[in-house]
Scaffold this motif. Sequence first.
Motif, PDB file in Angstrom:
ATOM      1  N   LYS A 161       0.821  -1.213   0.000  1.00 50.93           N
ATOM      2  CA  LYS A 161       0.000   0.000   0.000  1.00 50.93           C
ATOM      3  C   LYS A 161       0.854   1.261   0.000  1.00 50.93           C
ATOM      4  CE  LYS A 161      -3.584  -2.423   2.635  1.00 50.93           C
ATOM      5  NZ  LYS A 161      -4.347  -2.463   3.910  1.00 50.93           N
ATOM      6  N   LEU A 162       2.109   1.137   0.410  1.00 52.55           N
ATOM      7  CA  LEU A 162       2.981   2.309   0.494  1.00 52.55           C
ATOM      8  C   LEU A 162       3.582   2.688  -0.851  1.00 52.55           C
ATOM      9  CD1 LEU A 162       4.923   1.366   3.765  1.00 52.55           C
ATOM     10  CD2 LEU A 162       2.946   2.881   3.555  1.00 52.55           C
ATOM     11  N   MET A 163       3.467   1.803  -1.834  1.00 55.91           N
ATOM     12  CA  MET A 163       4.147   2.024  -3.105  1.00 55.91           C
ATOM     13  C   MET A 163       3.352   2.994  -3.985  1.00 55.91           C
ATOM     14  SD  MET A 163       5.802  -1.673  -3.955  1.00 55.91           S
ATOM     15  CE  MET A 163       7.188  -2.253  -2.988  1.00 55.91           C
ATOM     16  N   VAL A 164       3.729   4.256  -3.891  1.00 59.86           N
ATOM     17  CA  VAL A 164       2.999   5.298  -4.613  1.00 59.86           C
ATOM     18  C   VAL A 164       3.865   5.987  -5.667  1.00 59.86           C
ATOM     19  CG1 VAL A 164       1.398   5.706  -2.721  1.00 59.86           C
ATOM     20  CG2 VAL A 164       3.560   6.962  -2.791  1.00 59.86           C
ATOM     21  N   SER A 165       5.180   5.761  -5.650  1.00 59.72           N
ATOM     22  CA  SER A 165       6.087   6.377  -6.618  1.00 59.72           C
ATOM     23  C   SER A 165       7.337   5.526  -6.718  1.00 59.72           C
ATOM     24  CB  SER A 165       6.461   7.798  -6.179  1.00 59.72           C
ATOM     25  OG  SER A 165       7.295   7.761  -5.035  1.00 59.72           O
ATOM     26  N   PRO A 166       8.150   5.734  -7.765  1.00 67.20           N
ATOM     27  CA  PRO A 166       9.380   4.944  -7.885  1.00 67.20           C
ATOM     28  C   PRO A 166      10.310   5.094  -6.688  1.00 67.20           C
ATOM     29  CG  PRO A 166       8.877   6.004  -9.970  1.00 67.20           C
ATOM     30  CD  PRO A 166       7.901   6.542  -8.977  1.00 67.20           C
ATOM     31  N   ALA A 167      10.497   6.321  -6.206  1.00 65.18           N
ATOM     32  CA  ALA A 167      11.407   6.553  -5.086  1.00 65.18           C
ATOM     33  C   ALA A 167      10.910   5.864  -3.820  1.00 65.18           C
ATOM     34  CB  ALA A 167      11.589   8.049  -4.840  1.00 65.18           C
ATOM     35  N   VAL A 168       9.621   6.011  -3.543  1.00 65.36           N
ATOM     36  CA  VAL A 168       9.053   5.383  -2.349  1.00 65.36           C
ATOM     37  C   VAL A 168       9.101   3.859  -2.480  1.00 65.36           C
ATOM     38  CG1 VAL A 168       6.964   5.084  -0.964  1.00 65.36           C
ATOM     39  CG2 VAL A 168       7.597   7.353  -1.796  1.00 65.36           C
ATOM     40  N   SER A 169       8.815   3.354  -3.672  1.00 62.61           N
ATOM     41  CA  SER A 169       8.857   1.911  -3.900  1.00 62.61           C
ATOM     42  C   SER A 169      10.260   1.360  -3.690  1.00 62.61           C
ATOM     43  CB  SER A 169       8.380   1.580  -5.317  1.00 62.61           C
ATOM     44  OG  SER A 169       7.049   1.987  -5.504  1.00 62.61           O
ATOM     45  N   TYR A 170      11.253   2.102  -4.142  1.00 61.02           N
ATOM     46  CA  TYR A 170      12.656   1.711  -3.958  1.00 61.02           C
ATOM     47  C   TYR A 170      12.974   1.605  -2.469  1.00 61.02           C
ATOM     48  CZ  TYR A 170      17.769   1.986  -4.644  1.00 61.02           C
ATOM     49  OH  TYR A 170      19.125   1.754  -4.648  1.00 61.02           O
ATOM     50  N   ILE A 171      12.533   2.599  -1.704  1.00 64.52           N
ATOM     51  CA  ILE A 171      12.776   2.595  -0.257  1.00 64.52           C
ATOM     52  C   ILE A 171      12.043   1.437   0.410  1.00 64.52           C
ATOM     53  CG2 ILE A 171      12.414   3.891   1.878  1.00 64.52           C
ATOM     54  CD1 ILE A 171      12.781   6.452   0.201  1.00 64.52           C
ATOM     55  N   PRO A 177       6.433  -6.650  -8.360  1.00 66.30           N
ATOM     56  CA  PRO A 177       5.409  -6.292  -9.348  1.00 66.30           C
ATOM     57  C   PRO A 177       4.667  -5.001  -8.990  1.00 66.30           C
ATOM     58  CG  PRO A 177       5.305  -8.625  -8.850  1.00 66.30           C
ATOM     59  CD  PRO A 177       6.245  -8.036  -7.855  1.00 66.30           C
ATOM     60  N   ALA A 178       4.402  -4.775  -7.701  1.00 71.78           N
ATOM     61  CA  ALA A 178       3.736  -3.539  -7.284  1.00 71.78           C
ATOM     62  C   ALA A 178       4.632  -2.329  -7.524  1.00 71.78           C
ATOM     63  CB  ALA A 178       3.354  -3.629  -5.805  1.00 71.78           C
ATOM     64  N   ALA A 179       5.932  -2.499  -7.324  1.00 68.83           N
ATOM     65  CA  ALA A 179       6.870  -1.406  -7.573  1.00 68.83           C
ATOM     66  C   ALA A 179       6.946  -1.077  -9.059  1.00 68.83           C
ATOM     67  CB  ALA A 179       8.257  -1.779  -7.047  1.00 68.83           C
ATOM     68  N   ILE A 180       6.927  -2.117  -9.897  1.00 69.10           N
ATOM     69  CA  ILE A 180       6.969  -1.907 -11.346  1.00 69.10           C
ATOM     70  C   ILE A 180       5.738  -1.136 -11.818  1.00 69.10           C
ATOM     71  CG2 ILE A 180       6.881  -3.106 -13.571  1.00 69.10           C
ATOM     72  CD1 ILE A 180       8.623  -5.290 -12.293  1.00 69.10           C
ATOM     73  N   GLU A 181       4.595  -1.426 -11.215  1.00 71.76           N
ATOM     74  CA  GLU A 181       3.346  -0.771 -11.607  1.00 71.76           C
ATOM     75  C   GLU A 181       3.392   0.740 -11.402  1.00 71.76           C
ATOM     76  OE1 GLU A 181       0.092  -2.561  -9.609  1.00 71.76           O
ATOM     77  OE2 GLU A 181       0.376  -4.532 -10.536  1.00 71.76           O
ATOM     78  N   VAL A 182       4.163   1.208 -10.415  1.00 72.55           N
ATOM     79  CA  VAL A 182       4.228   2.652 -10.164  1.00 72.55           C
ATOM     80  C   VAL A 182       5.457   3.290 -10.805  1.00 72.55           C
ATOM     81  CG1 VAL A 182       2.893   2.506  -8.043  1.00 72.55           C
ATOM     82  CG2 VAL A 182       5.383   2.329  -7.927  1.00 72.55           C
ATOM     83  N   GLY A 183       6.185   2.518 -11.647  1.00 71.32           N
ATOM     84  CA  GLY A 183       7.243   3.119 -12.458  1.00 71.32           C
ATOM     85  C   GLY A 183       8.661   2.820 -12.061  1.00 71.32           C
ATOM     86  N   LEU A 184       8.899   1.844 -11.181  1.00 72.24           N
ATOM     87  CA  LEU A 184      10.269   1.472 -10.844  1.00 72.24           C
ATOM     88  C   LEU A 184      10.732   0.373 -11.788  1.00 72.24           C
ATOM     89  CD1 LEU A 184      12.487   2.076  -8.616  1.00 72.24           C
ATOM     90  CD2 LEU A 184      11.756  -0.079  -7.571  1.00 72.24           C
TER      91      LEU A 184
END
Length: 463
Positions: A94-104, A132-139
Amino acid sequence: MTLAHWIYALGTIAVVAAMLFRRNVLIPFIVSTFLIALIYKGSLVGAVTAVFSAQIAALVELGSIFLIIGLMFAMLKSISVTGADEMLVAPMKKLMVSPAVSYIVLVVATYAISLFFWPTPAVPLIGALLVPAAIEVGLPPMAGAVAMALAGQGMALSGDMVIQGAPGLSAKAAGIPVSIVTGYGAILSLVTGIVAIVVAYYMMRDEIALFQKEGKRETAAVNEARPEMKMKGEEHRGEAYAPFLMWLTVIALIGVIYAMFRFDIKGGDASALLGGTAVLIMTIATILVEGVKSLDVIADYLTDGLVFAFKVMGQILPIAGFFFLGNPEVVASILGEGAPGFLFDIGKIIAQSIPPEGFLSAFGMLVLGIIGGLDGSGFSGLPMSGTLAGAMASGNVKVASALAAIGQMGNIWSGGGTIVAWSSLIAVAGIVGVPVLDLARKNLIPVMTGLIVSTIVAVLFLM
């Protein structure tokens, strides 16, 4: 130096050469152990028995490490059949809202799970649920793989603050308290990891921007066709117990950490507390899920855990046995009373020309550690760097701990699975779906930058 000392030195050089050529080092270690014992004892029978005694000595010294790794793996396997392991990381999606946040999020999740269970079981869990969730938001997939490798195989494994497998090996070889090496290793692993993770993201920022524009849809379609990137809920059983087991595991492990700090539990006692907790959780989970069958199934979990531990650590025994010949505290159990610590004697000679404190010795130990990790294990070089650290420090526990921790960083960041393509980095690349050689190249500059910075920190603040 005696002839046996020279054989020990030549054996060590032969091992380093084998590592440079990416060959397994067991034969040089075994042959060197035999020759040293033959020369020292002057008996063929004594030399043959010494080869076995060296491995027994290693098993006695390191057996608790093998056991704790196996028990933690067995515990995770017992709760994973319900899906409780997936519930541990599901809230982070649920926290994965952007590439940077997903990376963290990938870094934090991989680091946290790897601390308690080691990276090997953490990789498929994080790779299947969060990447897969991280990829969806652009990572990009490569950035996700980098995050997992640096946080798990690098930062978590090199510090190994909970299971204490790596600092345990280093400390035993150096003849110093495990708690001090664990503390120093934790500091250096965090410095190395934070620097590497930040540098890696900065270097990939253009790729991330390009992926957001062009590559996201294509990669998502590829991932849909790859079964290893999907959850495996259809294989679960006892799902009703998953929430309870998830919270039981979380609360129990937090309790273990609290008890370690509150009651100053360290070293073997800390491992015993963690291992006992793992056994009890495994027992509860197996009884709840399997019922009467638990009487048989729990044996399978325990066997699988111990098999995993020996697959990961089994080759350490002949290696540690050889380097324990260099440790005056252990060598008596191999060659008999009065036997010298060969590497310690050599280390004292080296220390007369190279001061143990300072950048020369620190970066020399780092290079030795990196070379030691070239076999792709990350652990096989720890007895060598630990023993040499103890020898060079000449009784100074603080210096020995710093040098051992630096060698530990070099060994595990190199061979534990960040910059060596024939290591467990293959698992990260495989689960995410990126070329392993490209992943190793992506990690190289960030990891080397982090190691240089952490070594400087060690010289300035820990020695």
